[in-house]
Structures are given as C-alpha cells and as structure tokens.
Design a protein around this motif. Structure first.
Motif, PDB file in Angstrom:
ATOM      1  N   ASP A  11       0.854  -1.208   0.000  1.00 61.38           N
ATOM      2  CA  ASP A  11       0.000   0.000   0.000  1.00 61.38           C
ATOM      3  C   ASP A  11       0.881   1.247   0.000  1.00 61.38           C
ATOM      4  OD1 ASP A  11      -2.188   1.735   0.239  1.00 61.38           O
ATOM      5  OD2 ASP A  11      -3.116   0.608   1.862  1.00 61.38           O
TER       6      ASP A  11
ATOM      7  N   LEU B 181      -8.795 -19.906  13.461  1.00 67.46           N
ATOM      8  CA  LEU B 181      -8.808 -21.166  12.698  1.00 67.46           C
ATOM      9  C   LEU B 181      -7.680 -22.091  13.177  1.00 67.46           C
ATOM     10  CD1 LEU B 181      -9.527 -20.032   9.027  1.00 67.46           C
ATOM     11  CD2 LEU B 181     -11.124 -20.795  10.780  1.00 67.46           C
TER      12      LEU B 181
ATOM     13  N   THR C 228      -4.469 -15.812   4.892  1.00 72.30           N
ATOM     14  CA  THR C 228      -5.593 -14.905   5.121  1.00 72.30           C
ATOM     15  C   THR C 228      -5.463 -13.669   4.234  1.00 72.30           C
ATOM     16  OG1 THR C 228      -6.934 -13.855   6.847  1.00 72.30           O
ATOM     17  CG2 THR C 228      -4.560 -13.588   7.045  1.00 72.30           C
TER      18      THR C 228
ATOM     19  N   MET D 216      -6.881  -9.277   4.108  1.00 70.93           N
ATOM     20  CA  MET D 216      -7.671  -8.207   4.743  1.00 70.93           C
ATOM     21  C   MET D 216      -8.258  -7.299   3.677  1.00 70.93           C
ATOM     22  SD  MET D 216      -8.713  -7.489   7.807  1.00 70.93           S
ATOM     23  CE  MET D 216      -8.613  -5.842   8.437  1.00 70.93           C
TER      24      MET D 216
ATOM     25  N   LYS E   6     -11.073 -11.351   4.195  1.00 71.57           N
ATOM     26  CA  LYS E   6     -11.928 -10.271   3.674  1.00 71.57           C
ATOM     27  C   LYS E   6     -11.850 -10.136   2.152  1.00 71.57           C
ATOM     28  CE  LYS E   6     -13.005  -9.191   7.803  1.00 71.57           C
ATOM     29  NZ  LYS E   6     -14.120  -9.992   8.286  1.00 71.57           N
TER      30      LYS E   6
ATOM     31  N   GLY F 255     -16.288 -16.048   3.486  1.00 73.81           N
ATOM     32  CA  GLY F 255     -16.909 -15.932   4.818  1.00 73.81           C
ATOM     33  C   GLY F 255     -16.151 -16.687   5.902  1.00 73.81           C
ATOM     34  N   ALA F 256     -16.883 -17.010   6.967  1.00 74.28           N
ATOM     35  CA  ALA F 256     -16.273 -17.681   8.122  1.00 74.28           C
ATOM     36  C   ALA F 256     -15.624 -18.992   7.674  1.00 74.28           C
ATOM     37  CB  ALA F 256     -17.328 -17.953   9.183  1.00 74.28           C
ATOM     38  N   GLY F 257     -14.406 -19.236   8.164  1.00 68.96           N
ATOM     39  CA  GLY F 257     -13.633 -20.355   7.631  1.00 68.96           C
ATOM     40  C   GLY F 257     -13.757 -21.664   8.405  1.00 68.96           C
TER      41      GLY F 257
ATOM     42  N   SER G 298     -20.285  -5.241   6.932  1.00 65.98           N
ATOM     43  CA  SER G 298     -20.445  -6.172   8.054  1.00 65.98           C
ATOM     44  C   SER G 298     -21.454  -7.277   7.752  1.00 65.98           C
ATOM     45  CB  SER G 298     -20.867  -5.385   9.303  1.00 65.98           C
ATOM     46  OG  SER G 298     -21.056  -6.270  10.366  1.00 65.98           O
TER      47      SER G 298
ATOM     48  N   PHE H 164     -20.308 -10.412   5.862  1.00 70.22           N
ATOM     49  CA  PHE H 164     -19.539 -11.428   6.598  1.00 70.22           C
ATOM     50  C   PHE H 164     -20.415 -12.178   7.598  1.00 70.22           C
ATOM     51  CE2 PHE H 164     -16.537  -7.840   5.823  1.00 70.22           C
ATOM     52  CZ  PHE H 164     -15.876  -8.447   4.775  1.00 70.22           C
TER      53      PHE H 164
ATOM     54  N   TYR I  42     -12.100  -5.824  18.373  1.00 69.91           N
ATOM     55  CA  TYR I  42     -12.342  -5.841  16.920  1.00 69.91           C
ATOM     56  C   TYR I  42     -13.827  -5.877  16.581  1.00 69.91           C
ATOM     57  CZ  TYR I  42      -7.477  -6.696  15.491  1.00 69.91           C
ATOM     58  OH  TYR I  42      -6.134  -6.585  15.223  1.00 69.91           O
TER      59      TYR I  42
ATOM     60  N   ASN J 299     -11.344   0.523  15.933  1.00 66.77           N
ATOM     61  CA  ASN J 299     -12.516   0.407  15.078  1.00 66.77           C
ATOM     62  C   ASN J 299     -13.616   1.278  15.708  1.00 66.77           C
ATOM     63  OD1 ASN J 299     -13.432  -0.897  12.813  1.00 66.77           O
ATOM     64  ND2 ASN J 299     -14.380  -2.543  13.977  1.00 66.77           N
TER      65      ASN J 299
ATOM     66  N   GLU K 215     -10.845   7.995   5.070  1.00 63.40           N
ATOM     67  CA  GLU K 215     -11.182   8.055   3.645  1.00 63.40           C
ATOM     68  C   GLU K 215     -12.046   6.856   3.285  1.00 63.40           C
ATOM     69  OE1 GLU K 215      -8.038   7.511   4.722  1.00 63.40           O
ATOM     70  OE2 GLU K 215      -6.820   9.278   4.281  1.00 63.40           O
TER      71      GLU K 215
ATOM     72  N   ILE L 216     -16.852  -0.765  -1.185  1.00 64.28           N
ATOM     73  CA  ILE L 216     -16.790  -2.214  -0.961  1.00 64.28           C
ATOM     74  C   ILE L 216     -17.883  -2.917  -1.764  1.00 64.28           C
ATOM     75  CG2 ILE L 216     -16.721  -4.023   0.789  1.00 64.28           C
ATOM     76  CD1 ILE L 216     -16.108  -1.926   2.867  1.00 64.28           C
TER      77      ILE L 216
ATOM     78  N   ASN M 285      -8.389   3.402  -0.033  1.00 63.89           N
ATOM     79  CA  ASN M 285      -8.951   4.626   0.557  1.00 63.89           C
ATOM     80  C   ASN M 285      -8.062   5.848   0.290  1.00 63.89           C
ATOM     81  OD1 ASN M 285      -7.020   3.612   2.338  1.00 63.89           O
ATOM     82  ND2 ASN M 285      -8.047   4.428   4.141  1.00 63.89           N
TER      83      ASN M 285
END
Ligand code: B12
Ligand code: SF4
Length: 449
Positions: free
Chosen positions: A14, A30, A116, A118, A147, A168-170, A229, A232, A263, A295, A393, A397, A423
């Motif tokens: 980034d 996990l 994973t 993000m 994500k 989604g959830a793993g 949200s 997910f 989180y 957050n 910013e 999504i 962003n």
C-alpha cells in the motif's frame, strides 16, 4: 490423522500502513480450531514488527509504542501499473521476501497452507506470498480466505493462484477441505450460533505479544450503506461477557499482556448485555488492562454511567463512528447516529475525565456525492462539541448498498480492479472535493492537534 498446517499472514502492499493494533485474529481462531482437531499448526507472520531476523539485518527497526501499536518494517517497491498515476511511494509492509523464503524452508514438510487476506486492495501482498509458496512448495495445497477472498471472490479465483478460495467464516469450510483432500473426519466442530464454543485463538504462535485482540460478537444490528459487516455475518451474535473476561484473564496470566484491542463491529450496542457486565467483572477480578478501540464505536449508547465505566476501566484509545454531521446523509446511510447524540456523548465522556485529544471521531470522507463543504461542516461540528475529528477516507466495498453509487461516482474502474478500492485514492471523490482540498483539511487537523 494429524496434519501439518501452516498459517500465513501476508504482507500489506500500500501507499501507507500503520499498525493500529492489527493481528490476524480470524486466522489464529482457525489455527486453534485445527489444533483442537489434533492437527499441528505453525505460523508465519509477514507483518511481524519484531521478527528476529529482520531485527538483526535492519538497522532501522520500526518504531513501536508501549500500548502495542506502531510501525511495520517497510520497503519501497514498484507501484503496480493501475496506480502509477498516483505520485506516492508504494511499499511492502512487513518482513523482506528473503526472510519469508527462509521461514518457508523450515516448513517443507507441511501438508497444507492457509493464507488470510484483509483489505481488498491489499491483494498484491497476498498474491506475492502465494507465488513464493508455489515456487518453494509446489505440491502443497494453498487455501485462501478472509476479507479480500470474500468480497472479491471471482477476482481471487481467477488471479490469486490459490487452490481453494473460501468465502466468509472459515471454520466449517476448512474442516470440509481437510476431509476432502485427506479424508480427515473432524473430531470437533464449533457451534456456529455459540461464539463461546470456539477455542481461544492460537495467540501462542505470536512470538512477541505486545497486545492482543478480542472479539465479543460477530456482525452488527445496523445496516449502514457503506459497510460490509452484513456480508460477513448474516446477523448479530454475542458471546457471554463473563466468558470474555475469562479469556482476558487467561491471556493475562499466560502472557502478562496488559493491552487489548476490541475488533467488534458493535461493542457498545445494548451496553447492559455486554460492555457493562464485562467491565464490572474485570473490576471485580481486579484485572489491570488497557483497552484500545481503533474500530469505530457507537456513540448513541454513551451516557454518564457508561462514560465513567469506560474511563475507570482503562479504555485508553477510543474512536467513535460519526461519519458526517449532515442530517440527510446520516439518514440516507443508515441513521446510526445523530448530531445531538454526539454532543451529549462528548459531554458525558468529558465529565468522566476524557480530554479532547482522547475522543477521536471518525468522519467518512469522499463518499459518492459528498462535497468539501460537508466535510468542513462536519469537522467544525465535531470540534465545537469538544472532540477530535479523525478523517477516514471512504473505501468502496463490493456488495454494500453504496456500491452502485460508488461505481457511478468513481472515475476509476472499481468494478474491474480492487486496487482502486484503496482509501488513499479517495476513489469516489468528485470535482468539488479535490486531493488538494483533502490534503489541506488533513494538514489543518494535524496542526490543531
Ligand atoms: C478490526 C478491523 C480493523 C482493524 C484491524 C484488523 C486486523 N485484523 O488487522 C483496524 C481498526 C486497524 C482497521 C482499519 C481499517 N479498516 Co477495517 N475492519 C475491521 C473489522 C471490523 C473486523 C476484522 C476482523 O478481524 N474480524 C474478526 C475475525 C475473527 O474475522 P475474520 O478476520 O473475518 O476471519 C474469519 C473469516 O474471514 C475467515 N478467514 C480469515 N482468514 C482466513 C484464511 C483462510 C485460509 C480461511 C479458510 C478462512 C479465513 O475465517 C475467519 C474466522 O471465521 C472489519 C469488518 C468486519 N466485520 O469484518 C473491518 C474492514 C475489514 N475494514 C475496512 C476498512 C475500510 C478499514 C479502513 C480502510 C478504514 C479507514 N477508512 O481508515 C482501515 C484501513 C487500515 C489501514 N489502511 O491500515 C473494511 C474493508 C474495506 C476493503 N475495501 O477491504 C471492513 C470490511 C469494514 C467495512 N467498512 O465494511 N480495520
Ligand atoms: S454501525 Fe458500524 S459496523 Fe454496523 S453497519 Fe454501521 S458502519 Fe457497519
């Protein structure tokens, strides 16, 4: 049979990245589940700011703070073609590829790799890690989740190089994959409706613990148009607050950690169900903690009692999601908070002992159709209320209610190229809200505080 499973937290690629109490919480959940199913789990953290080999090789180690936040290792790398017009250095945050390769060599006998992801626009760091894994461990299946994998599934299938991409959830999918590839029947499957049935995350795999993340719930009862949200989590689920305190106490005894970051999407919603009993229990057990909430929290719930409780229970970093003082935009985007609620919340928080600098109020900048004046007014309003505006910013999504407006408003191909969700690009800004205006606002705020 017991498998050797390697978890990987990939690099961030980034223009800017800062470690605001970031840890790969989902991946480590996990890891714990897989251990509970008798597998052996190892972990490579490309973002590790304390990596021993990097510390040895690098004279300039990242600046870290006692509360568990700070900088990452950083190397400037070539900017990807789609972002070339943006004149800023593009960086790899985390360990060097050589260090990553050295680590991978120690895991040649692994049976499967789980990686994973993000932010959607951080996919180049994920792809680079997968490319190297495929190079060094060519026959080992690689499973990608998180994500980016969820929000940009088609893109990930087409370009990531992973053998499996999970949405989604793993928890369940990863057990299914192990059964499919190796015929391993799971001995333990957590109850999707009972978040406390999950074993604690495998935090022991982090070699230098300076803070630990906590999550007391999944999902959010609100449906803001810019937020993912609900993609997910289909609904809002909560843990038992007493069991969350059991976890805090467990980690504190095991690692002596003091700093914890939340989180949750909706930590303060219905405070009598979670945060109030949780904090009373912390005090009853005499636990000494510092809490950080990078957050955004909900302002609506803040009253005198909660403000006092937060202040006296060690809530050090608190950020609230306010987004705008413009009433019609508040309504359009979901109505999670009103101006009056900010004013009253700040009063209560200040009476409890917080100072202006402690009360960071997120303002969403660059949403479709937003003018510079709206942002200026929002900044003024937050300052008049006695809090500190923090510009966030807008990152568009896929799958959110605002997505179609974002596609229409953006001059970038945000549908075809997730790098444009970044962003820092303010990808949905309009003529009225130029980069120069934005930089100017940001600088003014910096000078103020
Ligand atoms: C906590 C959080 C943060 C934290 C850091 C989190 C971290 N892990 O490092 C902080 C506060 C720093 C942060 C910052 C930002 N965030 Co944020 N954040 C979140 C949040 C609320 C939760 C993520 C989380 O950890 N969940 C908890 C764990 C348990 O779940 P999980 O990671 O999803 O893991 C599960 C699955 O994904 C899956 N899984 C995960 N990995 C793997 C791997 C495999 C192999 C498999 C099979 C499965 C799997 O299984 C896990 C267990 O079920 C999400 C929203 C949400 N509800 O998810 C937004 C979110 C990810 N953030 C978002 C945004 C926009 C931002 C910011 C850009 C905000 C801003 N404007 O400044 C910044 C960017 C930071 C930066 N540039 O440095 C967006 C994503 C935008 C995008 N385009 O991708 C989200 C989706 C919120 C939103 N607006 O909807 N964020
Ligand atoms: S309240 Fe926060 S987490 Fe919930 S939908 Fe709105 S932005 Fe997302």
């Amino acid at each position: 049979m017991s498998r050797k499973i390697l978890l990987i937290n990939p690099w961030i690629y980034d223009f800017a990245a800062y470690d605001f109490w970031m840890k790969p919480l989902g991946l480590l959940y996990l890891g714990a589940l897989l251990r509970k199913n008798n597998h052996q789990v190892a972990f490579i953290d490309c973002l590790d700011p304390y990596h021993p080999q990097m510390m040895k090789e690098n004279l300039k180690t990242p600046r870290r703070y006692a509360s568990g936040n700070g900088k990452f290792f950083r190397q400037i790398i070539p900017t990807p073609d789609p972002l070339k017009m943006f004149e800023r250095s593009y960086c790899r945050y985390g360990v060097s590829p050589e260090v990553f390769k050295d680590e991978l060599q120690n895991h040649r006998n692994t049976d499967i790799v789980l990686i994973t992801s993000m932010m959607t626009y951080w996919y180049p760091g994920v792809f680079e890690a997968i490319r190297i894994i495929k190079d060094l461990l060519p026959h080992i299946p690689v499973v990608l989740g998180g994500k980016y994998a969820t929000l940009c599934y088609e893109h990930a299938i087409q370009y990531s190089g992973a053998d499996y991409v999970i949405v989604g959830a793993g928890e369940k999918p990863i057990l299914d994959i192990l059964q499919k590839i190796f015929g391993d029947k799971p001995s333990f499957v957590p109850d999707n409706d009972d978040l406390d049935s999950r074993p604690y995350p495998a935090f022991d795999l982090i070699h230098h613990v300076d803070q630990l993340p906590l999550i007391t719930s999944s999902g959010c009862p609100y449906r803001c148009s810019y937020c993912a949200s609900h993609i997910f989590h289909d609904r809002f689920r909560r843990r038992d607050p007493i069991k969350v305190v059991d976890e805090i106490e467990y980690w504190q005894k095991k690692t002596r950690v003091v700093n914890f970051s939340f989180y949750d999407d909706a930590l303060l919603v219905k405070p009598e169900e979670m945060i109030i009993p949780l904090l009373h229990e912390i005090r009853k057990r005499n636990l000494y903690c510092h809490f950080h909430c990078p957050n955004g929290l909900h302002l609506r719930e803040i009253n005198e009692e909660l403000s006092n409780l937060l202040f006296h229970s060690g809530f050090k970093t608190i950020r609230f999601g306010f987004e705008t003082s413009d009433f019609s935009r508040q309504l359009q985007t979901g109505g999670k908070v009103k101006n009056e609620e900010l004013r009253s919340a700040v009063l209560h928080l200040k009476n409890a002992g917080y100072q202006t600098k402690d009360l960071g109020i997120y303002l969403l900048c660059g949403t479709p159709g937003q003018t510079a004046e709206e942002v200026r007014n929002s900044i003024d309003f937050v300052q008049k209320c006695g809090a500190k505006p923090v510009l966030a910013e807008y990152s568009p999504i896929p799958g959110t209610k605002m997505w179609s407006d974002a596609v229409a408003a953006s001059s970038f191909d945000i549908q075809g190229e997730p790098l444009y969700h970044n962003n820092s690009l303010l990808p949905c800004r309009n003529e009225d809200f130029s980069y120069a205006v934005y930089r100017d606002l940001k600088q003014k705020l910096k000078n103020n505080f």
